[in-house]
Motif scaffolding. Structure first.
Motif, PDB file in Angstrom:
ATOM      1  N   PHE A   1       0.830  -1.201   0.000  1.00 16.77           N
ATOM      2  CA  PHE A   1       0.000   0.000   0.000  1.00 16.77           C
ATOM      3  C   PHE A   1       0.870   1.258   0.000  1.00 16.77           C
ATOM      4  O   PHE A   1       0.560   2.236  -0.681  1.00 16.77           O
ATOM      5  CB  PHE A   1      -0.953  -0.007   1.200  1.00 16.77           C
ATOM      6  N   GLY A   2       1.972   1.237   0.747  1.00 17.20           N
ATOM      7  CA  GLY A   2       2.894   2.366   0.748  1.00 17.20           C
ATOM      8  C   GLY A   2       3.486   2.606  -0.630  1.00 17.20           C
ATOM      9  O   GLY A   2       3.595   3.750  -1.088  1.00 17.20           O
ATOM     10  N   ALA A   3       3.875   1.534  -1.311  1.00 19.52           N
ATOM     11  CA  ALA A   3       4.414   1.664  -2.669  1.00 19.52           C
ATOM     12  C   ALA A   3       3.352   2.211  -3.627  1.00 19.52           C
ATOM     13  O   ALA A   3       3.648   3.069  -4.466  1.00 19.52           O
ATOM     14  CB  ALA A   3       4.935   0.310  -3.152  1.00 19.52           C
ATOM     15  N   LEU A   4       2.133   1.733  -3.489  1.00 15.21           N
ATOM     16  CA  LEU A   4       1.036   2.237  -4.326  1.00 15.21           C
ATOM     17  C   LEU A   4       0.779   3.717  -4.055  1.00 15.21           C
ATOM     18  O   LEU A   4       0.543   4.495  -4.989  1.00 15.21           O
ATOM     19  CB  LEU A   4      -0.238   1.416  -4.074  1.00 15.21           C
ATOM     20  N   MET A   5       0.851   4.121  -2.789  1.00 14.03           N
ATOM     21  CA  MET A   5       0.673   5.536  -2.445  1.00 14.03           C
ATOM     22  C   MET A   5       1.776   6.385  -3.059  1.00 14.03           C
ATOM     23  O   MET A   5       1.518   7.495  -3.551  1.00 14.03           O
ATOM     24  CB  MET A   5       0.643   5.715  -0.929  1.00 14.03           C
ATOM     25  N   MET A   6       3.005   5.883  -3.045  1.00 13.07           N
ATOM     26  CA  MET A   6       4.104   6.641  -3.641  1.00 13.07           C
ATOM     27  C   MET A   6       3.929   6.774  -5.150  1.00 13.07           C
ATOM     28  O   MET A   6       4.158   7.855  -5.704  1.00 13.07           O
ATOM     29  CB  MET A   6       5.439   5.969  -3.310  1.00 13.07           C
ATOM     30  N   LEU A   7       3.508   5.718  -5.811  1.00 15.18           N
ATOM     31  CA  LEU A   7       3.246   5.782  -7.247  1.00 15.18           C
ATOM     32  C   LEU A   7       2.127   6.773  -7.546  1.00 15.18           C
ATOM     33  O   LEU A   7       2.236   7.595  -8.464  1.00 15.18           O
ATOM     34  CB  LEU A   7       2.886   4.391  -7.777  1.00 15.18           C
ATOM     35  N   THR A   8       1.067   6.715  -6.754  1.00 15.73           N
ATOM     36  CA  THR A   8      -0.048   7.643  -6.942  1.00 15.73           C
ATOM     37  C   THR A   8       0.393   9.074  -6.705  1.00 15.73           C
ATOM     38  O   THR A   8      -0.035   9.991  -7.416  1.00 15.73           O
ATOM     39  CB  THR A   8      -1.206   7.276  -5.984  1.00 15.73           C
ATOM     40  N   SER A   9       1.260   9.284  -5.716  1.00 16.57           N
ATOM     41  CA  SER A   9       1.731  10.641  -5.442  1.00 16.57           C
ATOM     42  C   SER A   9       2.493  11.211  -6.624  1.00 16.57           C
ATOM     43  O   SER A   9       2.355  12.392  -6.945  1.00 16.57           O
ATOM     44  CB  SER A   9       2.599  10.669  -4.193  1.00 16.57           C
ATOM     45  N   VAL A  10       3.279  10.380  -7.295  1.00 20.59           N
ATOM     46  CA  VAL A  10       4.004  10.852  -8.481  1.00 20.59           C
ATOM     47  C   VAL A  10       3.015  11.289  -9.556  1.00 20.59           C
ATOM     48  O   VAL A  10       3.165  12.358 -10.168  1.00 20.59           O
ATOM     49  CB  VAL A  10       4.956   9.755  -9.015  1.00 20.59           C
ATOM     50  N   LEU A  11       1.974  10.489  -9.766  1.00 22.96           N
ATOM     51  CA  LEU A  11       0.967  10.846 -10.773  1.00 22.96           C
ATOM     52  C   LEU A  11       0.239  12.138 -10.403  1.00 22.96           C
ATOM     53  O   LEU A  11      -0.003  12.999 -11.256  1.00 22.96           O
ATOM     54  CB  LEU A  11      -0.036   9.704 -10.938  1.00 22.96           C
ATOM     55  N   VAL A  12      -0.100  12.284  -9.129  1.00 23.30           N
ATOM     56  CA  VAL A  12      -0.811  13.491  -8.679  1.00 23.30           C
ATOM     57  C   VAL A  12       0.089  14.719  -8.846  1.00 23.30           C
ATOM     58  O   VAL A  12      -0.359  15.778  -9.324  1.00 23.30           O
ATOM     59  CB  VAL A  12      -1.270  13.333  -7.215  1.00 23.30           C
ATOM     60  N   ILE A  13       1.350  14.607  -8.463  1.00 23.84           N
ATOM     61  CA  ILE A  13       2.269  15.741  -8.572  1.00 23.84           C
ATOM     62  C   ILE A  13       2.498  16.120 -10.030  1.00 23.84           C
ATOM     63  O   ILE A  13       2.478  17.309 -10.385  1.00 23.84           O
ATOM     64  CB  ILE A  13       3.597  15.426  -7.852  1.00 23.84           C
ATOM     65  N   VAL A  14       2.691  15.128 -10.898  1.00 28.06           N
ATOM     66  CA  VAL A  14       2.884  15.408 -12.325  1.00 28.06           C
ATOM     67  C   VAL A  14       1.655  16.104 -12.896  1.00 28.06           C
ATOM     68  O   VAL A  14       1.761  17.092 -13.636  1.00 28.06           O
ATOM     69  CB  VAL A  14       3.213  14.116 -13.102  1.00 28.06           C
ATOM     70  N   ASP A  15       0.461  15.623 -12.550  1.00 26.97           N
ATOM     71  CA  ASP A  15      -0.767  16.272 -13.030  1.00 26.97           C
ATOM     72  C   ASP A  15      -0.909  17.686 -12.473  1.00 26.97           C
ATOM     73  O   ASP A  15      -1.334  18.599 -13.182  1.00 26.97           O
ATOM     74  CB  ASP A  15      -1.996  15.443 -12.648  1.00 26.97           C
ATOM     75  N   ALA A  16      -0.554  17.887 -11.203  1.00 21.92           N
ATOM     76  CA  ALA A  16      -0.679  19.216 -10.594  1.00 21.92           C
ATOM     77  C   ALA A  16       0.271  20.210 -11.242  1.00 21.92           C
ATOM     78  O   ALA A  16      -0.089  21.370 -11.461  1.00 21.92           O
ATOM     79  CB  ALA A  16      -0.410  19.127  -9.096  1.00 21.92           C
ATOM     80  N   VAL A  17       1.463  19.779 -11.574  1.00 24.19           N
ATOM     81  CA  VAL A  17       2.438  20.673 -12.196  1.00 24.19           C
ATOM     82  C   VAL A  17       1.996  21.045 -13.609  1.00 24.19           C
ATOM     83  O   VAL A  17       2.293  22.152 -14.084  1.00 24.19           O
ATOM     84  CB  VAL A  17       3.838  20.004 -12.193  1.00 24.19           C
ATOM     85  N   GLN A  18       1.278  20.174 -14.274  1.00 27.76           N
ATOM     86  CA  GLN A  18       0.844  20.432 -15.643  1.00 27.76           C
ATOM     87  C   GLN A  18      -0.438  21.261 -15.723  1.00 27.76           C
ATOM     88  O   GLN A  18      -0.863  21.609 -16.817  1.00 27.76           O
ATOM     89  CB  GLN A  18       0.639  19.116 -16.384  1.00 27.76           C
ATOM     90  N   LEU A  19      -1.055  21.591 -14.596  1.00 25.91           N
ATOM     91  CA  LEU A  19      -2.256  22.424 -14.620  1.00 25.91           C
ATOM     92  C   LEU A  19      -1.890  23.814 -15.118  1.00 25.91           C
ATOM     93  O   LEU A  19      -0.797  24.325 -14.827  1.00 25.91           O
ATOM     94  CB  LEU A  19      -2.889  22.494 -13.228  1.00 25.91           C
TER      95      LEU A  19
END
Length: 173
Positions: free
Chosen positions: A31-49
């Protein structure tokens, strides 16, 4: 040993007090690894806004959420790695666990399908009741009452107080 005290008997499947089952440690790490992967996706999407001239832009919430998600995920992963050496074999797989997970997925799909038809409060109440019963809550009217109270409270907070419109359904709630 005094007369009033009882001797606790343990068998090979009962872990020692404080021992963490290996399955729990592995699940926490995954679950921790999945959270880290999700965080990368969220950060990449947030930077591209897109940038705006407003004081508070669209990335003001997703960016810190992504960072926090990554931090918590990393913490879980590190904690799991350190506990893995001391983990003990866990209890055997629960019977019908796979069926309960499948039923929860079906309940979520039904929630999404029924949401525009029945409204948030009714659909969320049904989802809460289904999840509670599938996870072992005692049967009875209280489960429905708690589910309705939770769904109604969330509806009032988001729809009426914050102004985020939730599907009202044919009854207006």
């Amino acid at each position: 040993m005094s007369e009033g005290m009882t001797n606790r008997q343990t068998d090979a499947t009962t872990p020692a007090p404080g021992a963490v089952p290996r399955t729990t440690v592995l699940a926490s790490g995954a679950f921790g690894a999945l959270m880290m992967l999700t965080s990368v996706l969220v950060i990449v999407d947030a930077v591209q806004l897109p940038d705006t001239t407003a004081v508070v832009g669209p990335a003001v919430v997703p960016l810190p959420v992504g960072v926090l998600l990554g931090g918590v995920g990393a913490g879980l992963l590190v904690d799991s790695v350190t506990k893995l050496r001391e983990a003990v074999p866990g209890p055997p797989w629960q019977s019908r666990a796979g069926l309960r997970v499948l039923a929860l997925v079906i309940a979520l799909i039904l929630f999404a399908v029924l949401l525009p038809l029945l409204g948030y409060v009714v659909s969320a109440t049904a989802l809460f009741v289904a999840a509670a019963l599938l996870l072992g809550a005692p049967r009875g009217w209280r489960v429905v009452a708690y589910g309705w109270a939770l769904a109604a409270t969330v509806f009032l907070i988001f729809d009426r107080m914050i102004g985020l419109t939730l599907p009202a359904g044919p009854w207006g709630f």
